[in-house]
Design an enzyme around this catalytic site. Structure first.
Site: not given
Length: 252
Positions: A11, A130
């Site tokens: 990330d 998500d």
């Protein structure tokens, strides 16, 4: 027998690898190029690179950083963040990505999924979803913009839709489990694998080798993704693969 894949995730926020819990409280982990090289040496099956602030900041992914990472790895590289056009996808593929991951853009412009699949092939198009459990409606809800914007979409129905549009793979992250290290959301992946027939990467919640074992013995997902347990050296990829082989899971 199809082998299961173990995938570390970077990330990346402004050229640095970050990690948080439930998508917030990010802390600096290190340089993405150095970390990618370490995972190459460990024998990771693939690498996922997500520019986690590109969409929120209305900018493209950092192509120069992706080029540096791609120069260090020979395994397949999936890149997401800030993709808003076929031209963006092409730039990432030229920079060294093997697959492009669409998340918020897929929700706002679903036609991008089809356009990308037609130009580059379904195998290049990963739709990242998500999700978080929405108790009021007893469903998994889709959330975009790096976990900041809930949308009125049922995650299972959305997964079916994106596969119809041309997605060749799904990367599904449980926001409720993200960074908690208390195991994958097995029920989520059981529902997803029953709903679609493309490879699914499970993400969110891995804290121990047993979590990978549970994932692959209790669901039919194709891959398990983790970040902090690998970044901080709590687990190594060879350790995970050895344990999975002992549990009867087929790995590379």
């Amino acid at each position: 027998m199809i082998t299961k894949r173990i995938i570390p995730c970077l990330d990346v926020d402004h050229g640095r690898v970050k990690k948080g819990v439930n998508f917030v409280n990010l802390t600096d982990v290190g340089d993405p190029t150095e970390i990618a090289a370490a995972y190459e040496q460990q024998g990771a099956d693939e690498l996922v690179f997500l520019d986690i602030t590109a969409t929120k900041e209305h900018r493209g992914a950092m192509v120069d950083t992706i080029e540096k990472v791609a120069s260090q790895v020979f395994m397949p590289l999936t890149v997401g963040g800030g993709i808003n056009s076929v031209a963006d996808m092409q730039a990432l593929l030229r920079a060294g990505a093997d697959k492009c991951s669409l998340n918020s853009a897929a929700v706002r412009h679903p036609e991008l999924i089809t356009q990308g699949a037609e130009k580059f092939g379904r195998q290049c198009i990963v739709v990242a979803i998500d999700v978080r459990w929405q108790a009021a409606k007893k469903r998994y809800q889709v959330v975009i913009d790096g976990g900041h914007t809930p949308v009125d979409l049922d995650a299972i129905a959305w997964a079916k839709k994106v596969v119809q549009l041309g997605a060749g793979e799904l990367l599904v992250t449980s926001m409720d489990k993200d960074g908690t290290k208390n195991g994958f959301d097995l029920r989520l992946y059981q529902l997803l694998t029953a709903a679609v027939n493309v490879p699914i990467i499970a993400s969110g919640g891995c804290g121990a080798i047993q979590d990978f074992t549970d994932l692959f013995t209790q669901t039919t997902v194709d891959a398990g993704l983790a970040a902090s347990v690998f970044h901080y050296g709590e687990l190594t990829i060879p350790e995970v693969k050895t344990e999975l082989k002992e549990a009867g899971v087929s790995v590379r």
